[in-house]
Design a protein around this motif. Structure first.
Motif, mmCIF file in Angstrom:
data_model
loop_
_atom_site.group_PDB
_atom_site.id
_atom_site.type_symbol
_atom_site.label_atom_id
_atom_site.label_comp_id
_atom_site.label_asym_id
_atom_site.label_seq_id
_atom_site.Cartn_x
_atom_site.Cartn_y
_atom_site.Cartn_z
ATOM 1 N N ILE A 206 0.824 -1.193 0.000
ATOM 2 C CA ILE A 206 0.000 0.000 0.000
ATOM 3 C C ILE A 206 0.867 1.256 0.000
ATOM 4 O O ILE A 206 0.612 2.213 -0.744
ATOM 5 N N LEU A 207 1.931 1.251 0.805
ATOM 6 C CA LEU A 207 2.808 2.419 0.861
ATOM 7 C C LEU A 207 3.499 2.654 -0.477
ATOM 8 O O LEU A 207 3.608 3.794 -0.939
ATOM 9 N N ALA A 208 3.955 1.574 -1.114
ATOM 10 C CA ALA A 208 4.625 1.715 -2.408
ATOM 11 C C ALA A 208 3.690 2.345 -3.430
ATOM 12 O O ALA A 208 4.098 3.181 -4.241
ATOM 13 N N TYR A 209 2.428 1.957 -3.381
ATOM 14 C CA TYR A 209 1.443 2.563 -4.276
ATOM 15 C C TYR A 209 1.202 4.023 -3.915
ATOM 16 O O TYR A 209 1.223 4.909 -4.766
ATOM 17 N N ASP A 210 0.984 4.284 -2.631
ATOM 18 C CA ASP A 210 0.676 5.638 -2.180
ATOM 19 C C ASP A 210 1.785 6.624 -2.528
ATOM 20 O O ASP A 210 1.521 7.788 -2.851
ATOM 21 N N LEU A 211 3.025 6.188 -2.429
ATOM 22 C CA LEU A 211 4.162 7.073 -2.666
ATOM 23 C C LEU A 211 4.559 7.160 -4.136
ATOM 24 O O LEU A 211 5.495 7.856 -4.494
ATOM 25 N N GLY A 212 3.848 6.425 -4.979
ATOM 26 C CA GLY A 212 4.146 6.498 -6.394
ATOM 27 C C GLY A 212 5.363 5.704 -6.823
ATOM 28 O O GLY A 212 5.884 5.897 -7.931
#
Length: 222
Positions: A206-212
């Motif tokens: 989720i973090l990898a997605y959120d941070l682009g």
């Protein structure tokens, strides 16, 4: 250690079937069954389970709301979402509210049992292919993160591993991509989870997605 499990599903036959499969395992015991989210939350208060196998669409209180209430309490119980609805919006929201994993109801029994064990041990699990569909479905998401910020404490290799986690690769696949041993990848994963204060690789996705770090792509037009 015996894994204590609650099964929450509004369909009695389905619920009983899952409970029978789980209860037949020597390292698991079903401590309760619930027909809706509210009952699952109440049962969890009474029985202190390690894992709740949670359906999403249920009457009175849905599985997402129940998951949010359960995970707000701390480390346990951990929630494994199990549903017939192969819809990325549900996957994303389930993970957002604290679920440790997501499986479809057509998963093989052994896959369900393995997922329960993984979740009980403190890791996260996603059904094969769910991560890639999840990422690709959110086209035009957040722009790539600038150097620094949230990822300041990561080494370049740890940042690379985080990005590959976000694309849905497991440790073996990441090792093959980077040309390193699986054990080395596991060390990098543990290090980055600790530095970022993440519970497991599901939160890392989720973090990898959120941070682009992972750029969503639109599916091909038909």
């Amino acid at each position: 250690m015996t894994i204590r499990v609650i099964v929450a599903d509004d369909q009695l036959v389905v619920r009983a079937g899952f409970a029978a499969v789980i209860g037949a395992e020597p390292d698991m015991t079903v401590v309760g069954e619930a027909g809706d989210g509210a009952a699952a939350v109440q049962l969890a208060e009474q029985t202190a389970p390690d894992v709740v196998v949670m359906d999403i669409r249920m009457p009175d209180m849905d599985g997402l709301t129940a998951t949010r209430l359960l995970t707000a309490r701390g480390e346990k119980p951990r929630v494994l979402v199990l549903t017939t609805f192969d819809l990325d919006a549900y996957v994303y929201e389930a993970l957002r509210v604290g679920a440790s994993g997501f499986l479809l109801k057509d998963a093989e029994p052994d896959d369900l049992l393995d997922a329960i064990r993984v979740v009980a041990e403190g890791d996260g699990v996603l059904a094969p292919g769910v991560t890639r569909r999840l990422i690709h479905s959110f086209a035009g998401g957040a722009p790539p993160v600038a150097p620094g910020g949230t990822l300041d404490g990561l080494t370049p290799r740890e940042r690379e591993v985080l990005q590959l986690i976000g694309t849905g690769l497991n440790n073996t696949e990441i090792g093959e991509r980077l040309g390193v041993a699986t054990g080395t990848v596991k060390s990098h994963v543990n290090a980055l989870l600790g530095k970022l204060g993440l519970r497991d690789r599901v939160q890392a996705t989720i973090l990898a997605y959120d941070l682009g770090l992972v750029r969503p792509r639109m599916p091909p037009a038909h």
